[in-house]
Design an enzyme around this catalytic site. Structure first.
Site, PDB file in Angstrom:
ATOM      1  CD  GLN A 189      -3.044  -0.971   0.259  1.00 18.48           C
ATOM      2  OE1 GLN A 189      -3.223   0.077  -0.327  1.00 18.48           O
ATOM      3  NE2 GLN A 189      -3.803  -2.035   0.050  1.00 18.48           N
ATOM      4  CE1 TYR A 217      -8.365 -11.236  -7.855  1.00 22.23           C
ATOM      5  CE2 TYR A 217     -10.116 -10.833  -6.263  1.00 22.23           C
ATOM      6  CZ  TYR A 217      -9.714 -11.189  -7.538  1.00 22.23           C
ATOM      7  OH  TYR A 217     -10.657 -11.495  -8.487  1.00 22.23           O
ATOM      8  CG  ASN A 222      -2.461  -4.285   4.214  1.00 26.85           C
ATOM      9  OD1 ASN A 222      -1.715  -3.843   5.075  1.00 26.85           O
ATOM     10  ND2 ASN A 222      -3.446  -3.576   3.704  1.00 26.85           N
ATOM     11  CD  GLU A 238      -1.333 -12.244  -4.123  1.00 27.75           C
ATOM     12  OE1 GLU A 238      -0.754 -12.114  -5.226  1.00 27.75           O
ATOM     13  OE2 GLU A 238      -2.327 -11.571  -3.778  1.00 27.75           O
ATOM     14  CG  ASP A 298      -7.619  -4.711  -2.405  1.00 28.01           C
ATOM     15  OD1 ASP A 298      -7.977  -4.010  -3.375  1.00 28.01           O
ATOM     16  OD2 ASP A 298      -6.669  -4.398  -1.652  1.00 28.01           O
ATOM     17  CB  CYS A 323      -7.377   0.398  -7.031  1.00 20.79           C
ATOM     18  SG  CYS A 323      -7.157  -0.961  -8.201  1.00 20.79           S
ATOM     19  CD  GLU A 357      -7.417   1.565  -3.068  1.00 22.24           C
ATOM     20  OE1 GLU A 357      -7.213   0.401  -2.718  1.00 22.24           O
ATOM     21  OE2 GLU A 357      -6.859   2.090  -4.048  1.00 22.24           O
TER      22      GLU A 357
END
Length: 365
Positions: A189, A217, A222, A238, A298, A323, A357
């Protein structure tokens, strides 16, 4: 990048423009009041990349300004963290007179943390030899007197590490410390303080949850690490190998005992859940044992493919961080048939740009 637009005096006005624009994009949807999470107006980016210009004995950082259609010298860079701005001149002062380190150097990347670590990557149009390594170690030793710094040299098919290729970020989330292993040249990030606000928002919307959480994802873990406290178990996927390795590291340093990371794409996981195919990577993992009532996504800018949207629709509660509001809208056209938006947020990760975002929390109708 439009450098002229980066004026802290205009920050509030540009954020208001984004708020209005995002609400207009969502006009066709029944949304609650938009929650707006602002950024610091300066020194908010934890990473930055600069090209290097050689001009005789001089050498300096530059960026390409789209508005001016030309390169702009950057001895300092307002959006970058204060730490990056402190390291920039100190590093350049050492590189300029050093023929080994400056020769064919064309780019410098910085990755910094709120906790005070910085990683510098020097990119070259030449192969790096033993002499380069000697000089780079001396450079690190000199800069380490002032900064918590590590250096990487990169050339075609070559990567030399002095002494680490990662940083450890420490974020204070709801008065608790979370640590994150962030490796060079992988996604992190960019706006550290806004990232904290995103984590706190996600924790808030999923409080009082029951059952387990599925995250697609997940990157370096995070969100899943921060959200593990709200669920019995967390299963996360992921595809990128460096991110999976970082996620496993982060599970250990944060002492999370209810989070399982699987290295596979969202598309493959969708097939696995639908029992269309079997995967060796899922050996020993009983997907049927998970009671996932909530899913967190995400996705990349392209959004989710139709099959993944269908998978996501199977969960009662959906947390969707985006995003790209345009692909979010595309996905919501289908998701809103079965779910309603009960929380709606704008996170200003990228001030002074058009990027927005956003986050939505959906619950089954």
């Amino acid at each position: 990048m439009n450098l002229a637009a980066m004026d802290p005096n205009t920050y509030d006005a540009q954020l208001e423009e984004k708020r209005i624009k995002l609400e207009q994009i969502f006009t066709d949807f029944d949304t609650p009041k938009l929650e707006v999470f602002s950024s610091e107006p300066a020194h908010y980016r934890m990473r930055a990349e600069f090209r290097i210009w050689h001009d005789g004995e001089d050498m300096y950082y530059y960026m390409f300004d789209k508005a001016l259609d030309s390169k702009v010298r950057c001895d300092q860079f307002l959006p970058a963290s204060e730490l990056i701005n402190k390291v920039m001149p100190a590093l350049m002062e050492e590189l300029r007179p050093n023929p080994t380190l400056r020769h064919r150097l064309f780019q410098i990347d910085f990755l910094s943390t709120l906790s005070g670590e910085i990683l510098v990557s020097l990119l070259y149009h030449k192969q790096l030899d033993a002499q380069w390594e000697i000089e780079a170690k001396a450079l690190k030793e000199k800069l380490a007197a002032t900064f918590n710094i590590n250096i990487i040299g990169r050339a075609r098919k070559q990567k030399l590490i002095i002494d680490k290729d990662f940083v450890i970020e420490s974020l204070t989330v709801n008065n608790e410390q979370l640590q994150y292993h962030q490796i060079e040249n992988s996604f992190t990030q960019p706006n550290g303080k806004v990232s904290v606000k995103m984590l706190e928002w996600a924790i808030d919307v999923t409080k009082n949850s029951q059952g387990d959480l599925l995250e697609l994802y997940c990157g370096n873990g995070n969100f899943s690490i921060a959200l593990a406290q709200n669920f019995d178990r967390v299963l996360a996927t992921e595809l990128a190998k460096p991110s999976v390795e970082s996620a496993q590291y982060n599970i250990k340093i944060n002492k999370i005992d209810n989070l399982q990371i699987i290295r596979m794409s969202a598309e493959d996981f969708t097939d696995a859940m639908a029992k269309k195919r079997t995967f060796r990577r899922l050996e020993g993992i009983d997907l049927d044992s998970y009671n996932c009532n909530t899913i967190f996504v995400d996705p990349p800018r392209a959004g989710m493919d139709p099959d993944t949207v269908k998978l996501v629709q199977g969960y009662d509660r959906i947390v969707y961080i985006s995003c790209n509001p345009n692909t979010l809208i595309d996905n919501l056209a289908e998701l809103s048939k079965t779910h309603k938006i009960t929380r709606f947020a704008l996170f200003d990760q990228f001030p002074y740009t058009d990027h927005m975002e956003s986050g939505v929390f959906l619950e089954r109708r």
